[in-house]
Design a protein around this motif. Structure first.
Motif, mmCIF file in Angstrom:
data_model
loop_
_atom_site.group_PDB
_atom_site.id
_atom_site.type_symbol
_atom_site.label_atom_id
_atom_site.label_comp_id
_atom_site.label_asym_id
_atom_site.label_seq_id
_atom_site.Cartn_x
_atom_site.Cartn_y
_atom_site.Cartn_z
ATOM 1 N N VAL A 162 -4.670 -5.160 4.019
ATOM 2 C CA VAL A 162 -3.840 -5.898 3.083
ATOM 3 C C VAL A 162 -2.391 -5.644 3.455
ATOM 4 N N THR A 163 -1.663 -6.712 3.768
ATOM 5 C CA THR A 163 -0.258 -6.585 4.128
ATOM 6 C C THR A 163 0.570 -7.376 3.137
ATOM 7 N N SER A 164 1.629 -6.751 2.642
ATOM 8 C CA SER A 164 2.451 -7.425 1.647
ATOM 9 C C SER A 164 3.920 -7.307 1.998
ATOM 10 N N GLU A 165 4.669 -8.381 1.723
ATOM 11 C CA GLU A 165 6.106 -8.330 1.963
ATOM 12 C C GLU A 165 6.805 -7.728 0.759
ATOM 13 N N LYS A 166 6.237 -7.961 -0.422
ATOM 14 C CA LYS A 166 6.817 -7.397 -1.634
ATOM 15 C C LYS A 166 6.184 -6.051 -1.926
ATOM 16 N N GLN A 167 6.808 -5.315 -2.818
ATOM 17 C CA GLN A 167 6.271 -4.021 -3.271
ATOM 18 C C GLN A 167 4.799 -4.185 -3.645
ATOM 19 N N PHE A 168 3.974 -3.356 -3.040
ATOM 20 C CA PHE A 168 2.540 -3.430 -3.322
ATOM 21 C C PHE A 168 2.009 -2.017 -3.487
ATOM 22 N N SER A 169 1.366 -1.787 -4.614
ATOM 23 C CA SER A 169 0.899 -0.442 -4.916
ATOM 24 C C SER A 169 -0.448 -0.155 -4.256
ATOM 25 N N LYS A 170 -0.528 1.004 -3.621
ATOM 26 C CA LYS A 170 -1.781 1.390 -2.995
ATOM 27 C C LYS A 170 -2.824 1.646 -4.078
#
Length: 128
Positions: A73-81
């Motif tokens: 899972v790749t995100s440009e915005k803040q993404f919580s593990k």
């Protein structure tokens, strides 16, 4: 010293802008044993991951890809593990696998689905 405090948030913003969050979910064990379908799990994540409070809103912000038994899972915005862990547990519960599998962080940016280690020395025979 007041100037110092005004400059500080700028640095943080600059770092956040260019950052991308990348996490991997390793489902090798359950997939090889045939109790979990990684394609189905990938679809579940695509449907459930929220961007700006909406599901089905991945458009360009979050990419979900699958290589064999690993889902990244790749995100440009803040993404919580932790959000990923939450969703994984939700999926396991939905498929009644929560009693067999646990979500363990194998390193800073990845989770792994592991079996619970049931110790053999429990007195399960005497309970019956």
């Amino acid at each position: 010293s007041t100037l110092h405090f005004q400059k500080r948030p700028m640095v943080v913003k600059k770092n956040k802008k260019g950052a991308s969050w990348k996490f991997t979910l390793d489902c090798t064990h359950p997939v090889e044993d045939g109790i979990l379908d990684s394609a189905n799990f990938e679809t579940f994540l695509r449907e459930k991951v929220k961007v700006n409070g909406k599901t089905g809103n991945l458009s360009g912000v979050v990419q979900i890809a699958r290589q064999k038994n690993k889902i990244s899972v790749t995100s440009e915005k803040q993404f919580s593990k932790r959000y990923l862990k939450y969703l994984t547990k939700k999926y396991l519960k939905k498929n009644n696998l929560r009693d067999w599998l646990r979500v363990v962080a194998s390193d800073k940016e990845s989770y792994e689905l592991r079996y619970f280690q049931i110790s053999q020395d429990e007195e399960s025979e005497t309970d019956e």
